[in-house]
Design a protein around this motif. Structure first.
Motif, mmCIF file in Angstrom:
data_model
loop_
_atom_site.group_PDB
_atom_site.id
_atom_site.type_symbol
_atom_site.label_atom_id
_atom_site.label_comp_id
_atom_site.label_asym_id
_atom_site.label_seq_id
_atom_site.Cartn_x
_atom_site.Cartn_y
_atom_site.Cartn_z
ATOM 1 N N UNK A 11 0.859 -1.185 0.000
ATOM 2 C CA UNK A 11 0.000 0.000 0.000
ATOM 3 C C UNK A 11 0.895 1.235 0.000
ATOM 4 N N UNK A 12 0.654 2.155 -0.917
ATOM 5 C CA UNK A 12 1.375 3.428 -0.995
ATOM 6 C C UNK A 12 0.466 4.509 -0.426
ATOM 7 N N UNK A 13 0.977 5.286 0.514
ATOM 8 C CA UNK A 13 0.141 6.176 1.315
ATOM 9 C C UNK A 13 0.765 7.563 1.439
ATOM 10 N N UNK A 14 -0.078 8.613 1.366
ATOM 11 C CA UNK A 14 0.383 9.975 1.653
ATOM 12 C C UNK A 14 -0.777 10.789 2.205
ATOM 13 N N UNK A 15 -0.435 11.892 2.875
ATOM 14 C CA UNK A 15 -1.438 12.713 3.557
ATOM 15 C C UNK A 15 -2.052 13.741 2.608
ATOM 16 N N UNK A 16 -3.033 14.456 3.140
ATOM 17 C CA UNK A 16 -3.767 15.440 2.360
ATOM 18 C C UNK A 16 -3.079 16.791 2.324
ATOM 19 N N UNK A 17 -3.817 17.807 1.973
ATOM 20 C CA UNK A 17 -3.333 19.154 1.712
ATOM 21 C C UNK A 17 -2.465 19.675 2.858
ATOM 22 N N UNK A 18 -1.169 19.754 2.621
ATOM 23 C CA UNK A 18 -0.157 20.360 3.481
ATOM 24 C C UNK A 18 0.293 19.480 4.640
ATOM 25 N N UNK A 19 -0.476 18.473 5.050
ATOM 26 C CA UNK A 19 -0.098 17.651 6.188
ATOM 27 C C UNK A 19 1.051 16.715 5.830
ATOM 28 N N UNK A 20 1.721 16.186 6.857
ATOM 29 C CA UNK A 20 2.893 15.354 6.665
ATOM 30 C C UNK A 20 2.635 13.940 7.168
ATOM 31 N N UNK A 21 3.573 13.054 6.889
ATOM 32 C CA UNK A 21 3.425 11.654 7.304
ATOM 33 C C UNK A 21 3.367 11.505 8.816
ATOM 34 N N UNK A 22 3.888 12.500 9.553
ATOM 35 C CA UNK A 22 3.866 12.439 11.018
ATOM 36 C C UNK A 22 2.463 12.610 11.593
ATOM 37 N N UNK A 23 1.531 13.128 10.785
ATOM 38 C CA UNK A 23 0.254 13.596 11.321
ATOM 39 C C UNK A 23 -0.855 12.548 11.217
ATOM 40 N N UNK A 24 -0.677 11.455 11.951
ATOM 41 C CA UNK A 24 -1.750 10.482 12.097
ATOM 42 C C UNK A 24 -1.756 9.325 11.132
ATOM 43 N N UNK A 25 -0.750 9.197 10.259
ATOM 44 C CA UNK A 25 -0.756 8.099 9.288
ATOM 45 C C UNK A 25 -0.173 6.809 9.847
ATOM 46 N N UNK A 26 0.641 6.905 10.892
ATOM 47 C CA UNK A 26 1.335 5.720 11.392
ATOM 48 C C UNK A 26 0.367 4.628 11.844
ATOM 49 N N UNK A 27 -0.709 5.010 12.516
ATOM 50 C CA UNK A 27 -1.625 3.974 13.028
ATOM 51 C C UNK A 27 -2.279 3.202 11.891
ATOM 52 N N UNK A 28 -2.597 3.883 10.788
ATOM 53 C CA UNK A 28 -3.157 3.194 9.625
ATOM 54 C C UNK A 28 -2.108 2.279 8.989
ATOM 55 N N UNK A 29 -0.888 2.781 8.839
ATOM 56 C CA UNK A 29 0.176 1.975 8.244
ATOM 57 C C UNK A 29 0.437 0.730 9.084
ATOM 58 N N UNK A 30 0.440 0.885 10.395
ATOM 59 C CA UNK A 30 0.699 -0.260 11.274
ATOM 60 C C UNK A 30 -0.403 -1.307 11.169
ATOM 61 N N UNK A 31 -1.653 -0.871 11.023
ATOM 62 C CA UNK A 31 -2.760 -1.822 10.884
ATOM 63 C C UNK A 31 -2.651 -2.595 9.570
ATOM 64 N N UNK A 32 -2.298 -1.918 8.494
ATOM 65 C CA UNK A 32 -2.152 -2.583 7.198
ATOM 66 C C UNK A 32 -0.936 -3.508 7.207
ATOM 67 N N UNK A 33 0.134 -3.057 7.861
ATOM 68 C CA UNK A 33 1.332 -3.890 7.997
ATOM 69 C C UNK A 33 1.009 -5.184 8.749
ATOM 70 N N UNK A 34 0.284 -5.069 9.858
ATOM 71 C CA UNK A 34 -0.062 -6.244 10.657
ATOM 72 C C UNK A 34 -0.934 -7.225 9.884
ATOM 73 N N UNK A 35 -1.705 -6.696 8.919
ATOM 74 C CA UNK A 35 -2.584 -7.548 8.118
ATOM 75 C C UNK A 35 -1.842 -8.281 7.009
ATOM 76 N N UNK A 36 -0.566 -7.934 6.769
ATOM 77 C CA UNK A 36 0.221 -8.650 5.777
ATOM 78 C C UNK A 36 0.606 -7.864 4.549
ATOM 79 N N UNK A 37 0.453 -6.528 4.583
ATOM 80 C CA UNK A 37 0.849 -5.688 3.454
ATOM 81 C C UNK A 37 2.082 -4.870 3.807
#
Length: 289
Positions: free
Chosen positions: A31-57
């Motif tokens: 899964x390739x992921x990025x944030x919306x208008x002006x926000x950065x990867x630090x701003x709340x994306x980690x929890x989603x990435x960790x859930x997808x990672x745990x599922x096998x992606x």
């Protein structure tokens, strides 16, 4: 577990996190992921990435050029076409990796990045699935909702930026303040979402706003041919809910999920866990199948 990496886009090094898929012993989906208008990867994306990672992606989370930890100057520059080029180069990077199954790549975008992903899908980017969370689907409602005083103040600055003069304006402010996003709740939403260690700045080049009414991924949604998960929040004033519904209706293989809260609710309280679970279930029917 995650690793830092970079990939090149438009001659600029884009900073990214790499989350290796849990338990993967063969090439795995990504899964390739990025944030919306002006926000950065630090701003709340980690929890989603960790859930997808745990599922096998595998998950690649990146900052667009000129923003966050990515390179490029002038800083805080926003160009929609350049950001979509960053997405294409991010996909090319993961596709080149031996540990990625190139036939099972999905895109994940929030807000304006959701609009980017919808545009890329309509253009025929070669991926297997997509997830659009509160996607910015139609610029016309945004223009109509903007206070006339804000438009009158913003437009000449947008035109100057488009003419080649580097101009920046505040990303957000309270209603009545001079900012690109000053509808009720937007400034508070940004303040609550930006993390203490984020490199987000309340500053952006405004050229986009000279043509935002022409940014209408909803108009081409019928061309989106891959399975697409679409999330919408009931009280969202930043991304028009009707337009999101139309995008989901028009995309032949889309499914619409409704949630409570405003545009920034997906990053607060218990809602991220609920949304991530729904996204994992979708991926298990598509690229994780």
């Amino acid at each position: 577990m995650r690793e830092d990496l970079t990939f090149t886009s438009g001659g600029v090094e884009c900073a990214a996190w790499w989350y290796p898929a849990a338990g993967a012993t063969t090439p795995a989906p990504c899964v390739v992921m990025a944030h919306g208008f002006s926000l950065t990867r630090e701003d709340g994306l980690a929890s989603y990435a960790e859930a997808l990672q745990a599922a096998g992606a595998h998950v690649l989370v990146f900052d667009h050029r000129y923003l966050g930890d990515s390179g490029g100057a002038p800083r805080q520059r926003f160009r929609a076409g350049e950001q979509r080029e960053d997405w294409r180069n991010a996909v090319a990077h993961v596709r080149s990796r031996d540990d990625v199954d190139a036939a099972r790549i999905a895109l994940w975008g929030f807000s304006f990045s959701g609009g980017h992903v919808a545009t890329l899908l309509a253009d025929g980017i070669d991926v297997a699935a997509a997830l659009l969370l509160c996607p910015f689907s139609d610029g016309v409602p945004r223009v109509l909702a903007s206070p006339p005083k804000t438009v009158a103040w913003l437009l000449p600055r947008a035109l100057a930026d488009m003419a080649g003069r580097h101009v920046t304006v505040p990303v957000t402010g309270q209603p009545g303040e001079r900012a690109a996003m000053n509808l009720p709740g937007e400034a508070d939403g940004f303040a609550a979402t930006v993390r203490p260690d984020s490199r987000w700045r309340n500053e952006i080049s405004p050229g986009l706003f000279a043509t935002v009414a022409a940014f209408r991924p909803v108009a081409r949604a019928s061309r989106i041919g891959v399975p697409t998960w679409v999330g919408r929040c009931a009280d969202d004033v930043s991304a028009d809910g009707k337009a999101i519904g139309k995008l989901a209706d028009r995309a032949p293989r889309a499914e619409l999920h409704d949630y409570p809260g405003d545009h920034f609710a997906p990053f607060h309280g218990e809602l991220p866990t609920r949304i991530a679970a729904d996204q994992v279930a979708f991926l298990r029917r598509t690229i994780l199948a």
